[in-house]
Design an enzyme around this catalytic site. Structure first.
Site, short mmCIF file in Angstrom:
data_model
loop_
_atom_site.label_atom_id
_atom_site.label_comp_id
_atom_site.label_asym_id
_atom_site.label_seq_id
_atom_site.Cartn_x
_atom_site.Cartn_y
_atom_site.Cartn_z
N CYS A 115 0.79 -1.33 -0.06
CA CYS A 115 0.00 -0.07 0.19
C CYS A 115 0.93 1.35 0.14
O CYS A 115 0.29 2.19 -0.36
CB CYS A 115 -0.88 0.28 1.28
SG CYS A 115 -2.03 -1.43 1.17
N HIS A 262 -3.64 7.19 0.94
CA HIS A 262 -4.09 5.79 0.32
C HIS A 262 -5.49 5.48 0.77
O HIS A 262 -5.85 5.55 1.90
CB HIS A 262 -2.88 5.09 1.03
CG HIS A 262 -3.22 3.27 0.64
ND1 HIS A 262 -3.58 2.87 -0.48
CD2 HIS A 262 -3.56 2.48 1.60
CE1 HIS A 262 -3.92 1.62 -0.17
NE2 HIS A 262 -3.92 1.30 1.27
N ASN A 292 -9.84 -0.65 -2.79
CA ASN A 292 -8.49 -0.55 -2.32
C ASN A 292 -7.68 -1.16 -3.31
O ASN A 292 -7.58 -2.37 -3.60
CB ASN A 292 -8.13 -1.16 -0.88
CG ASN A 292 -6.74 -1.01 -0.50
OD1 ASN A 292 -5.93 -0.70 -1.42
ND2 ASN A 292 -6.56 -1.11 0.79
O1 UT7 Z 1 -4.63 -1.10 2.69
C1 UT7 Z 1 -3.84 -1.58 3.65
C2 UT7 Z 1 -4.27 -1.36 4.95
N1 UT7 Z 1 -5.59 -1.89 5.04
C3 UT7 Z 1 -6.26 -1.27 6.07
O2 UT7 Z 1 -5.94 -0.23 6.60
C4 UT7 Z 1 -7.58 -1.93 6.51
C5 UT7 Z 1 -7.84 -1.95 7.92
N2 UT7 Z 1 -9.03 -2.74 8.47
C6 UT7 Z 1 -10.30 -2.44 8.11
O3 UT7 Z 1 -10.52 -1.52 7.00
C7 UT7 Z 1 -11.50 -3.03 8.71
O4 UT7 Z 1 -10.75 -3.82 9.78
C8 UT7 Z 1 -12.37 -4.06 7.80
C9 UT7 Z 1 -12.97 -3.39 6.69
C10 UT7 Z 1 -11.08 -5.08 7.06
C11 UT7 Z 1 -13.16 -4.95 8.66
O5 UT7 Z 1 -13.94 -4.18 9.50
P1 UT7 Z 1 -14.00 -4.46 10.86
O6 UT7 Z 1 -15.01 -3.32 11.56
O7 UT7 Z 1 -12.78 -4.55 11.56
O8 UT7 Z 1 -14.86 -6.10 10.94
P2 UT7 Z 1 -14.52 -7.37 11.45
O9 UT7 Z 1 -13.35 -7.74 10.72
O10 UT7 Z 1 -14.17 -7.09 13.09
O11 UT7 Z 1 -15.37 -8.25 11.52
C12 UT7 Z 1 -16.83 -8.02 11.96
C13 UT7 Z 1 -17.84 -9.03 11.62
C14 UT7 Z 1 -17.45 -10.45 11.95
O12 UT7 Z 1 -18.32 -11.12 12.29
P3 UT7 Z 1 -18.57 -11.65 13.84
O13 UT7 Z 1 -17.23 -12.28 14.18
O14 UT7 Z 1 -18.62 -10.42 14.47
O15 UT7 Z 1 -19.73 -12.40 13.76
C15 UT7 Z 1 -17.06 -10.74 10.31
O16 UT7 Z 1 -16.90 -12.30 10.13
O17 UT7 Z 1 -18.14 -8.78 10.21
C16 UT7 Z 1 -18.00 -10.13 9.42
N3 UT7 Z 1 -17.54 -9.96 8.27
C17 UT7 Z 1 -18.27 -9.74 7.06
N4 UT7 Z 1 -19.78 -9.72 7.20
C18 UT7 Z 1 -20.24 -9.26 6.05
C19 UT7 Z 1 -16.36 -9.77 7.63
N5 UT7 Z 1 -16.37 -9.56 6.45
C20 UT7 Z 1 -17.69 -9.47 6.11
C21 UT7 Z 1 -18.18 -9.05 4.82
N6 UT7 Z 1 -19.59 -8.96 4.93
N7 UT7 Z 1 -17.46 -8.73 3.66
#
Ligand code: UT7
Length: 335
Positions: A115, A262, A292
Site C-alpha cells: 500500500c 492511500h 482499495n
Molecule cells: O490497505 C492496507 C491497509 N488496510 C487497512 O488499513 C484496512 C484496515 N482494516 C479495515 O479496514 C477493517 O478492519 C475491515 C473493513 C477489514 C473489517 O472491518 P471490521 O469492522 O474490523 O470488521 P471485523 O473484521 O471485526 O468483522 C466484524 C464481523 C465479523 O463477524 P462476527 O465475528 O462479529 O460475527 C466478520 O465475520 O463482520 C464479519 N464480516 C463480514 N460480514 C459481511 C467480515 N467481512 C464481512 C463481509 N460481509 N464482507
C-alpha cells in the site's frame, strides 16, 4: 541539487464494474456491511479475456502520463514500478513496461512495498532526480488483485475491499527548489509482516509443498489481513507520518491544501481528516468507486483529483500511505 516535479499523470481502470450486490451473489456479504465498514460501493475487476494484467494496465496509464507530460517515451531515463501483484514471480513489471512501450534500454526497478509502494516509488525517483543522475523518471503503481482473491464467504473479510487499476506519473527535474517534491518520509516495522500478507507460494512455502498437502483449509496463497489490528496501526501511523512531513517543511496543518491518503478504508480517511481539522474539499477520496487498489490507489486518486481540477499551482499536496509490511510513508509536494 535539483527538485523533481510531476509533469504528467495518467490512470487506467478496467471497464468491468463489480458492485457490492454483485459480491453478495458470490459470498455471504451485503451492501450495507461493506459501505458501513469501508465506504466502498463498487470496484473494478479485470474481466477474463481482456488481456489486462498489472503490467498491461501500468503501460496504459504510463502512455497517458507520458503524453500529458509533453515528453516522448525516448525522454524517459528510468522506470520505477510498484505492485504486489506482478505478472510474474520474477522478473518484475518494470522491465515489461520498457518492452511494452518500446522504450530505450533504460533501467527498471520494481518496488515491493504494497500500500505504500507508490510513496516509496516517488521517493526513489525523487532521489535519482535530486542527485542529477536522471532527468525524467516514469513511476507506476498497478494492481491486479481480483485474480488472487478468494471469492467465497471464507475470504469475504479481504475480498470485498480490493480492486484492480493502475496509475502513472512522470517526474522531471526542475531547478526551482520551491516547487515539486519537498520531502518524503519512509518507515517500516517488519515484526508485523504476517498481519497483512500472502504467505505462499514463497520459497518458505513452495508449490510442491502446497500441492502435496492438498489441504482444503490451507488459505496461505490468499491474502490474509488482521483487519482491526491493521486499522488501529493505520490511523496512528498515518497521523504520525503526515505530521513528520509537515514539521520537516515548517508547515502547519492549516497549510495543507489537498491530502490524498492511500484509499484503504473511507473510515481511516475520515479519521485523519477529523484529526487534522480538514474540510471535505481538502481531502480526496475515491475508494467508493474503486475499492482499495494498494500501490495504485494514491496515483489513481492524485490523477483523478488533478483531472477534476481540485489541485492548482502553488498548492501544498500531502500524500500518505500505510499498509502491509508494515510500511508507511508520506510525500509533501508544492504543486
Ligand atoms: O490497505 C492496507 C491497509 N488496510 C487497512 O488499513 C484496512 C484496515 N482494516 C479495515 O479496514 C477493517 O478492519 C475491515 C473493513 C477489514 C473489517 O472491518 P471490521 O469492522 O474490523 O470488521 P471485523 O473484521 O471485526 O468483522 C466484524 C464481523 C465479523 O463477524 P462476527 O465475528 O462479529 O460475527 C466478520 O465475520 O463482520 C464479519 N464480516 C463480514 N460480514 C459481511 C467480515 N467481512 C464481512 C463481509 N460481509 N464482507
Amino acid at each position: 541539487m535539483y527538485n523533481s516535479k510531476i509533469i504528467g499523470l495518467g490512470k487506467y481502470l478496467p471497464d468491468n464494474v463489480v458492485t457490492n450486490d454483485d459480491l453478495s451473489k458470490m459470498m455471504d456479504t451485503n451492501d450495507a456491511w461493506i459501505q458501513e465498514r469501508t465506504g466502498i460501493k463498487e470496484r473494478r475487476w479485470i474481466k477474463e479475456g481482456t488481456g489486462d494484467t498489472s503490467a498491461v494496465m501500468g503501460a496504459k496509464a504510463a502512455k497517458i502520463a507520458i503524453e500529458r507530460s509533453g515528453l516522448t517515451k525516448d525522454d524517459i531515463d528510468f522506470i520505477v514500478f510498484a505492485t504486489l501483484s506482478p505478472d510474474y514471480y520474477f522478473p518484475g513489471c518494470g522491465v515489461q513496461i520498457q518492452d511494452m512501450l518500446g522504450m530505450k534500454t533504460v533501467g527498471a526497478l520494481d518496488i515491493r512495498n504494497q500500500c505504500s509502494g507508490f510513496i516509496y516509488a516517488m521517493s526513489v525517483a525523487d532521489q535519482f532526480i535530486k542527485t542529477g543522475m536522471y532527468k525524467n523518471v516514469l513511476i507506476i503503481g498497478s494492481e491486479y488483485h481480483s485474480g488472487g482473491l478468494e471469492k467465497s464467504t471464507r475470504g469475504r473479510g479481504v475480498t470485498v475491499i480490493f480492486g484492480d487499476g493502475a496509475g502513472a506519473a512522470v517526474l522531471s527535474r526542475t531547478e526551482d527548489n520551491t516547487k515539486g517534491i519537498l520531502s518524503s518520509h519512509l518507515h517500516s516495522e517488519g515484526k508485523y509482516a504476517e498481519e497483512l500478507t500472502v504467505l505462499g507460494p514463497s520459497i518458505k512455502h513452495w508449490v510442491p509443498e502446497i500441492l502435496e498437502a492438498n489441504d482444503p483449509d490451507d488459505t496461505s496463497y490468499y491474502p490474509y489481513m488482521n483487519g482491526t489490528f491493521v486499522f488501529k496501526h493505520a490511523v496512528a501511523r498515518f497521523s504520525e507520518v503526515i505530521m513528520e512531513g509537515l514539521v520537516a517543511n515548517n508547515l502547519k496543518k492549516e497549510d495543507i491544501d489537498m491530502l490524498i491518503p492511500h484509499q484503504a478504508n473511507l473510515r481511516i480517511s475520515q479519521f485523519i481528516q477529523k484529526k487534522f481539522g480538514l474540510r471535505d474539499d481538502q481531502v480526496f477520496n475515491n475508494i467508493q468507486k474503486y475499492g482499495n487498489t494498494t500501490a495504485a490507489s494514491i496515483i489513481i486518486a492524485l490523477t483523478e483529483a488533478w483531472e477534476e481540477e481540485k489541485i492548482k499551482e502553488g498548492d501544498t499536496v500531502v500524500l500518505a500511505a500505510f499498509g502491509s509490511g508494515f510500511t508507511w510513508g508520506s510525500v509533501i509536494i508544492k504543486w
